[in-house]
Design an enzyme around this catalytic site. Sequence first.
Site, PDB file in Angstrom:
ATOM      1  N   CYS A  31       1.357  -1.217   0.197  1.00  0.00           N
ATOM      2  CA  CYS A  31       0.046   0.263  -0.528  1.00  0.00           C
ATOM      3  C   CYS A  31       0.901   1.102  -0.259  1.00  0.00           C
ATOM      4  CB  CYS A  31      -0.307  -0.236   1.186  1.00  0.00           C
ATOM      5  SG  CYS A  31      -1.430   1.995   1.550  1.00  0.00           S
ATOM      6  N   CYS A  34       0.542   3.950   3.120  1.00  0.00           N
ATOM      7  CA  CYS A  34       0.389   2.915   3.676  1.00  0.00           C
ATOM      8  C   CYS A  34       1.962   3.072   4.785  1.00  0.00           C
ATOM      9  CB  CYS A  34       0.490   1.214   4.271  1.00  0.00           C
ATOM     10  SG  CYS A  34      -1.383   1.662   3.597  1.00  0.00           S
TER      11      CYS A  34
END
Length: 101
Positions: A31, A34
């Site tokens: 991600c 993230c």
Amino acid sequence: MSAINVNKNSFNQEVLNSDKPVLIDFWASWCGPCRMVGPLVEEIAAERSDVKVVKVNVDEEQELAMQFQVMSIPTLVVMKNGKIVNRAVGARPKAQILAML
């Protein structure tokens, strides 16, 4: 201190039974957002001894992700005394993450 990786086996002890507020970072290695939030979460863990910071890898801990109804990542959750008091989805600047606490 750095962020603590938790799983379903350590979650109760590290999060629900914590005497400090807990910032939970639900994330995954693939991600992009993230990876932007991760270093900020680590900075907060290092700077704030009054807060416990934990990370939950949603790929490895799908049960916890479902329990917290994590549909998008990163999801940041703040818990105090075992209860959710704040929640945010998506990348945030450090100031906004701190304001959640």
